[in-house]
Design a protein around this motif. Structure first.
Motif, PDB file in Angstrom:
ATOM      1  N   ALA A   1      -3.514   3.761   2.178  1.00 52.48           N
ATOM      2  CA  ALA A   1      -2.593   4.225   1.148  1.00 52.48           C
ATOM      3  C   ALA A   1      -1.161   3.841   1.500  1.00 52.48           C
ATOM      4  N   LEU A   2      -0.796   4.022   2.771  1.00 52.39           N
ATOM      5  CA  LEU A   2       0.550   3.633   3.199  1.00 52.39           C
ATOM      6  C   LEU A   2       0.754   2.132   3.047  1.00 52.39           C
ATOM      7  N   TYR A   3      -0.246   1.345   3.427  1.00 54.23           N
ATOM      8  CA  TYR A   3      -0.153  -0.104   3.324  1.00 54.23           C
ATOM      9  C   TYR A   3      -0.002  -0.532   1.872  1.00 54.23           C
ATOM     10  N   LEU A   4      -0.831   0.038   0.996  1.00 51.86           N
ATOM     11  CA  LEU A   4      -0.761  -0.317  -0.419  1.00 51.86           C
ATOM     12  C   LEU A   4       0.584   0.063  -1.016  1.00 51.86           C
ATOM     13  N   THR A   5       1.100   1.236  -0.644  1.00 51.01           N
ATOM     14  CA  THR A   5       2.398   1.669  -1.155  1.00 51.01           C
ATOM     15  C   THR A   5       3.493   0.712  -0.711  1.00 51.01           C
ATOM     16  N   ALA A   6       3.507   0.385   0.575  1.00 50.09           N
ATOM     17  CA  ALA A   6       4.540  -0.508   1.097  1.00 50.09           C
ATOM     18  C   ALA A   6       4.392  -1.907   0.514  1.00 50.09           C
ATOM     19  N   PHE A   7       3.153  -2.401   0.405  1.00 45.09           N
ATOM     20  CA  PHE A   7       2.911  -3.739  -0.124  1.00 45.09           C
ATOM     21  C   PHE A   7       3.328  -3.822  -1.586  1.00 45.09           C
ATOM     22  N   THR A   8       2.977  -2.789  -2.381  1.00 49.46           N
ATOM     23  CA  THR A   8       3.350  -2.771  -3.793  1.00 49.46           C
ATOM     24  C   THR A   8       4.858  -2.733  -3.956  1.00 49.46           C
ATOM     25  N   ALA A   9       5.526  -1.889  -3.167  1.00 51.16           N
ATOM     26  CA  ALA A   9       6.986  -1.802  -3.240  1.00 51.16           C
ATOM     27  C   ALA A   9       7.608  -3.150  -2.870  1.00 51.16           C
ATOM     28  N   TYR A  10       7.056  -3.812  -1.872  1.00 53.87           N
ATOM     29  CA  TYR A  10       7.570  -5.117  -1.461  1.00 53.87           C
ATOM     30  C   TYR A  10       7.394  -6.142  -2.571  1.00 53.87           C
ATOM     31  N   LYS A  11       6.205  -6.154  -3.184  1.00 54.24           N
ATOM     32  CA  LYS A  11       5.942  -7.123  -4.244  1.00 54.24           C
ATOM     33  C   LYS A  11       6.847  -6.877  -5.444  1.00 54.24           C
ATOM     34  N   ILE A  12       7.061  -5.613  -5.809  1.00 52.41           N
ATOM     35  CA  ILE A  12       7.932  -5.299  -6.939  1.00 52.41           C
ATOM     36  C   ILE A  12       9.362  -5.727  -6.623  1.00 52.41           C
ATOM     37  N   ASP A  13       9.813  -5.429  -5.408  1.00 53.51           N
ATOM     38  CA  ASP A  13      11.157  -5.816  -4.998  1.00 53.51           C
ATOM     39  C   ASP A  13      11.309  -7.332  -5.021  1.00 53.51           C
ATOM     40  N   HIS A  14      10.301  -8.047  -4.543  1.00 56.80           N
ATOM     41  CA  HIS A  14      10.330  -9.504  -4.541  1.00 56.80           C
ATOM     42  C   HIS A  14      10.342 -10.030  -5.980  1.00 56.80           C
TER      43      HIS A  14
END
Length: 43
Positions: free
Chosen positions: A19-32
Protein backbone atom coordinates in the motif's frame (compact mmCIF):
# COMPACT_ATOMS: atom_id res chain seq x y z
CA UNK A 1 12.80 -3.56 14.89
CA UNK A 2 11.29 -7.02 14.70
CA UNK A 3 10.08 -6.75 18.28
CA UNK A 4 7.68 -4.01 17.16
CA UNK A 5 6.31 -6.14 14.33
CA UNK A 6 5.72 -9.39 16.21
CA UNK A 7 2.01 -8.66 16.64
CA UNK A 8 1.61 -8.31 12.86
CA UNK A 9 1.42 -11.40 10.72
CA UNK A 10 3.61 -11.32 7.58
CA UNK A 11 0.59 -10.94 5.30
CA UNK A 12 -0.43 -7.71 7.03
CA UNK A 13 3.11 -6.40 6.80
CA UNK A 14 3.31 -7.18 3.09
CA UNK A 15 -0.03 -5.50 2.48
CA UNK A 16 1.13 -2.38 4.33
CA UNK A 17 4.36 -2.26 2.34
CA UNK A 18 2.48 -2.74 -0.93
CA UNK A 19 0.00 0.00 0.00
CA UNK A 20 2.83 2.39 0.84
CA UNK A 21 4.62 1.53 -2.41
CA UNK A 22 1.48 2.02 -4.49
CA UNK A 23 0.73 5.34 -2.78
CA UNK A 24 4.25 6.64 -3.32
CA UNK A 25 4.43 5.31 -6.90
CA UNK A 26 1.04 6.83 -7.81
CA UNK A 27 2.00 10.19 -6.30
CA UNK A 28 5.28 10.09 -8.23
CA UNK A 29 3.55 9.26 -11.50
CA UNK A 30 0.96 12.02 -11.02
CA UNK A 31 3.69 14.52 -10.16
CA UNK A 32 5.68 13.45 -13.22
CA UNK A 33 2.57 13.73 -15.40
CA UNK A 34 1.94 17.26 -14.14
CA UNK A 35 5.56 18.20 -14.88
CA UNK A 36 5.36 16.72 -18.38
CA UNK A 37 2.12 18.53 -19.24
CA UNK A 38 3.09 21.80 -17.60
CA UNK A 39 0.25 21.69 -15.07
CA UNK A 40 0.97 23.56 -11.86
CA UNK A 41 -1.00 23.29 -8.66
CA UNK A 42 -1.32 26.39 -6.52
CA UNK A 43 -1.32 24.84 -3.07
Amino acid sequence: MWAMLEHNCPEQLVMKINALYLTAFTAYKIDHLFNETGITLNI
